[in-house]
Each structure stands twice: as structure tokens, then as C-alpha cells.
Motif scaffolding. Sequence first.
Motif, short mmCIF file in Angstrom:
data_model
loop_
_atom_site.label_atom_id
_atom_site.label_comp_id
_atom_site.label_asym_id
_atom_site.label_seq_id
_atom_site.Cartn_x
_atom_site.Cartn_y
_atom_site.Cartn_z
N PRO A 112 0.81 -1.22 0.00
CA PRO A 112 0.00 0.00 0.00
C PRO A 112 0.85 1.27 0.00
CG PRO A 112 0.00 -0.98 2.18
CD PRO A 112 0.74 -1.92 1.28
N VAL A 113 0.42 2.22 -0.82
CA VAL A 113 1.02 3.56 -0.84
C VAL A 113 -0.13 4.55 -0.75
CG1 VAL A 113 2.48 5.19 -2.07
CG2 VAL A 113 2.90 2.73 -2.30
N MET A 114 -0.02 5.50 0.17
CA MET A 114 -1.09 6.46 0.41
C MET A 114 -0.58 7.87 0.26
SD MET A 114 -3.54 6.61 3.78
CE MET A 114 -5.13 7.43 3.74
N GLY A 115 -1.29 8.67 -0.53
CA GLY A 115 -0.95 10.06 -0.72
C GLY A 115 -1.93 10.93 0.05
N LEU A 116 -1.44 11.56 1.13
CA LEU A 116 -2.29 12.40 1.97
C LEU A 116 -2.21 13.85 1.54
CD1 LEU A 116 -1.42 11.01 5.51
CD2 LEU A 116 -3.52 10.61 4.21
N PRO A 117 -3.32 14.60 1.70
CA PRO A 117 -3.27 16.04 1.43
C PRO A 117 -2.25 16.72 2.33
CG PRO A 117 -5.54 15.26 1.72
CD PRO A 117 -4.64 14.15 2.15
N GLY A 118 -1.70 17.83 1.87
CA GLY A 118 -0.71 18.54 2.67
C GLY A 118 -1.29 19.25 3.87
N HIS A 119 -2.56 19.67 3.81
CA HIS A 119 -3.18 20.36 4.95
C HIS A 119 -3.22 19.43 6.14
CE1 HIS A 119 -4.03 23.90 2.76
NE2 HIS A 119 -5.05 23.42 2.05
N PRO A 120 -2.73 19.87 7.31
CA PRO A 120 -2.59 18.96 8.46
C PRO A 120 -3.90 18.36 8.96
CG PRO A 120 -2.11 21.24 9.08
CD PRO A 120 -2.18 21.20 7.59
N VAL A 121 -5.00 19.12 8.95
CA VAL A 121 -6.28 18.58 9.40
C VAL A 121 -6.74 17.47 8.46
CG1 VAL A 121 -8.72 19.07 9.82
CG2 VAL A 121 -6.97 20.69 10.58
N SER A 122 -6.67 17.74 7.16
CA SER A 122 -7.06 16.74 6.17
C SER A 122 -6.21 15.48 6.32
CB SER A 122 -6.91 17.30 4.76
OG SER A 122 -7.72 18.43 4.57
N ALA A 123 -4.92 15.67 6.49
CA ALA A 123 -4.00 14.53 6.58
C ALA A 123 -4.33 13.66 7.79
CB ALA A 123 -2.56 15.02 6.66
N MET A 124 -4.57 14.27 8.94
CA MET A 124 -4.85 13.51 10.15
C MET A 124 -6.19 12.78 10.05
SD MET A 124 -2.50 13.34 12.44
CE MET A 124 -3.41 12.91 13.91
N VAL A 125 -7.21 13.46 9.53
CA VAL A 125 -8.53 12.85 9.41
C VAL A 125 -8.47 11.65 8.47
CG1 VAL A 125 -10.88 13.18 8.52
CG2 VAL A 125 -9.85 14.91 10.00
N LEU A 126 -7.81 11.81 7.33
CA LEU A 126 -7.74 10.72 6.35
C LEU A 126 -6.87 9.57 6.84
CD1 LEU A 126 -9.18 10.48 3.60
CD2 LEU A 126 -9.25 12.75 4.62
N PHE A 127 -5.81 9.88 7.59
CA PHE A 127 -5.03 8.80 8.16
C PHE A 127 -5.86 8.03 9.17
CE2 PHE A 127 -2.46 6.77 11.36
CZ PHE A 127 -1.59 6.02 10.59
N GLU A 128 -6.62 8.73 9.99
CA GLU A 128 -7.46 8.06 10.99
C GLU A 128 -8.48 7.14 10.33
OE1 GLU A 128 -8.44 7.07 14.84
OE2 GLU A 128 -6.79 8.36 14.18
N LEU A 129 -9.01 7.56 9.19
CA LEU A 129 -10.03 6.77 8.50
C LEU A 129 -9.43 5.61 7.70
CD1 LEU A 129 -12.36 9.61 7.16
CD2 LEU A 129 -12.80 8.08 9.09
N PHE A 130 -8.41 5.88 6.89
CA PHE A 130 -7.93 4.88 5.95
C PHE A 130 -6.51 4.39 6.23
CE2 PHE A 130 -11.11 7.38 3.50
CZ PHE A 130 -12.07 6.38 3.43
N GLY A 131 -5.64 5.26 6.74
CA GLY A 131 -4.30 4.81 7.12
C GLY A 131 -4.39 3.79 8.24
N ARG A 132 -5.26 4.06 9.20
CA ARG A 132 -5.48 3.13 10.30
C ARG A 132 -6.03 1.80 9.78
NH1 ARG A 132 -6.47 4.43 15.76
NH2 ARG A 132 -7.29 2.67 16.94
N GLN A 133 -6.98 1.87 8.84
CA GLN A 133 -7.55 0.64 8.27
C GLN A 133 -6.47 -0.19 7.58
OE1 GLN A 133 -10.55 1.15 5.22
NE2 GLN A 133 -10.59 -1.04 4.77
N ILE A 134 -5.61 0.47 6.83
CA ILE A 134 -4.55 -0.25 6.12
C ILE A 134 -3.59 -0.92 7.11
CG2 ILE A 134 -2.50 0.06 4.67
CD1 ILE A 134 -4.11 2.21 3.14
N MET A 135 -3.18 -0.19 8.14
CA MET A 135 -2.27 -0.76 9.13
C MET A 135 -2.92 -1.94 9.85
SD MET A 135 -0.12 2.41 10.81
CE MET A 135 0.83 1.25 11.81
N ASN A 136 -4.18 -1.80 10.22
CA ASN A 136 -4.88 -2.89 10.89
C ASN A 136 -4.97 -4.12 9.99
OD1 ASN A 136 -5.28 -1.44 13.21
ND2 ASN A 136 -7.40 -0.92 12.80
#
Length: 410
Positions: A300-324
Motif C-alpha cells: 500500500p502507498v497512500m498520498g495524503l493532502p498537505g493540509h494537516p487537518v485533512s491529513a490527520m482525518v484521512l489517516f485516521e479513516l484509511f491509514g489506520r484501516q490499512i495498518m490494521n
Amino acid sequence: MELLDVQQVQEVAEKIKKQFQAIDSVEEISIIEAVGRVLAHDMVSKEDVPGFHRSTVDGYAVKARNTYGSTESMPTFFHITGSVEMGKDVNQTIQEGQAMYVPTGGMLPEGADAVVMIEDVEVVGDLLNVFEQVAPRENVIFKGEDVYDGEVVLKKGHRLRPQDLGGLAAIGVTKVPVYTKLKVGLLSTGDEIVPPETEELLPGQIRDINGISIAAAVQALGGQIIYGGIVKDQFDQYLSKSQELFQQVDFLILSGGSSMGTKDYTSQVMNQLGSPGVFVHGISIKPGKPTIIANCNGKPVMGLPGHPVSAMVLFELFGRQIMNQLHHVNENPFAKQLRARISRNIASQVGRTDYVRVQLEIRDHELWANPVFGKSGLITNLVKSDGMIEISQYKEGIIAGEWVNVILFS
């Protein structure tokens, strides 16, 4: 300019489930080091816990039926036959009308099935006056009541918490098989991004927020972060650095450059890292619409938005899912949620899932969620927030006072 091909949140989650396989590498470590790690096998107890009947209070072990009808005005009388010593076996048996002193945690003598609290008795020589009746099993933990021999205490895929380690210690387990830490690579991109330790910023520069916050989120999930530093918006340099980092990790995260601007190269880089390449470029979500996810040779490779709020929200939703998913984690989706009332009306757009940051407070003995509004480039929006709420793509908003689920931040 090419437009984003946005997909719904649930659609993206389902695609992730189908795209990536779990990693099976296992190691054995001490329970002292195991907090946050993921169990690779079921943990089965080989003994009963406790291994004997024990008292939960200071008091007197008795046959419960002998206390029936006991009151302050009409106590029941017992003959005291001795006392239990902590950590030692008891070789006496309680008969009808007998009592034996037992401290908290002490072994219950044979024949007894309850303990009368010391506050409810009076000792007169070797006689015991009992002023309160007790029921069978009252103030007693019976053998195997906590854990029985052969019981599965923790299941494979469970992320270990401090209390879990205590449970393992109770059954005599000091080493546990866990999945090896996921190696997660993180590369920050952008001509304007500089290291956080930069003391004086030149005009147009900003410090690398995502390189710290996303790294911390990865570590909170038990991952090992490999930080690749900051790369400028130059395609050849971006590709070279990404390829180098990609070879070292199980999961690569690229921060910035995920939208469709002329210098946003992330999707191009991903497609050159491996096939089949990008399968998500744009999610019908706010914040974080221009998120990219790719499968590069199974990785998996994930490209997060540069804005910090967007990055954290998207990691929490999908980055966490990928790691799990990579770690076999069986996570309860409601474990990190609370129910609260929303404090004000919030409008939303049908067809898009909105995630609104909230701050929690107790008001009139109820939990309320106060929206934290602000642009996704403002990190203090997250600093002030305890979690976020989801407004479904099918709703036009929520009304003040409505009950909502608050997804707590890690």
C-alpha cells in the motif's frame, strides 16, 4: 486539467479490504515490551485463575445458610475456629455454626461458601455475633472464576493494552508471539516545507507538521516509522526518493502533492512504484477530498493532502484501516466512539461525507460535542479537538441537540 475521480467513503474502505494481504512475520517478546503490539496467536490459559477460592473482603468465612435471618436486633452466633494466613493453605473444614477469620485475598476454608464482612460482626471471645445475612458466593471469588483452564484469554489480532498484559501475567505468560512491527515510510513533499527545527522562516515557508503528527499516529498504532525527510516539487527527485523509501517499508505514506495542480506528482510517482497502481484518486469527503491510494506490487502507498487537518482525518479513516489490515488486527469499530449531543446545527452537502472536529464537554450531566470549525490548514483545529463526527452522504446536516457518535482521536 484532469478532474478527480471521487469515490464514496464506504466504497474506498471496501476496495482497501480487497487490495492488500496481511503480513505474517512473527517474533516473540517480553510482555513488558508488548504494549501496543498485535498478538499473532490466541493466548490460552493453562490454569485456573484464581487457583483457589478466595475472599474479596476482610471478614469471616461461613456457610451462608447459617446466617439467614441475622439482624442487628437478632444476631446469629458462630464459633470461631481460627484464622487464615495469607499465602498459606488451609487445612481446616468449616462445619455448621463455625466461622474462620479470613483477610482480603486469603484462601477460603473447605466447607465455607461466603464471607461476612468484618463491619457486620462482633467478636466476643471465641464467639462471633453476625448482624447481616449473606448469600452463597457473596464476598468470594471462586476458583477459575476469573479465568478457567483452557480459556482463550486474548485472541489473535488483538492489540495489547496495559490491562491485557496484566491478564497475561495472571496466567503465567511472560513472553508473547506478536507480529513484527510494520515499517511505515513517510515522505513530506513541497517546495514550501522546511524541517520543524528551522528557527527563522523565510517568506512562503512552513514547518513540516505532517512529518511529526502522522509519524506519531503511526507509532501510536504500534508501527515503526522510517522518515524519508522532505523532497521538493521536482518529479525526478520525488520519484527517486520515493523508490528508495518504498524498498525499505511495508506501507509508504506521501504527504502533500495529492491534488491536481501542475506540480502535484504523487499519482504519477505511485504508478511508477509498481502495479496495478492508483485505485483511489479522490474521495467524496470533507476534509481530504484529493487523497490517493495505490497498490504497488501488493504494497500500500497512500498520498495524503498537505493540509494537516485533512491529513490527520484521512489517516485516521484509511491509514489506520490499512495498518490494521496488514497486521491482522480485529478492531472493534465502536471502541473509540462516544455518544454525545451536538451543540449546534451543522449543514452538509448530500452526496459527500463530512467529518467535523468536535470538543467534548459535560453540560447538565450530559456529554455535548461542540464543533470546532476552521480551515483544514490550521493545525490548532485539531489541537482543540477531542474527536470528530461523521455526517453521512445521505444527510443535509444535523440539528442542535441530536445524538451523534464521536470518533475519538488516537
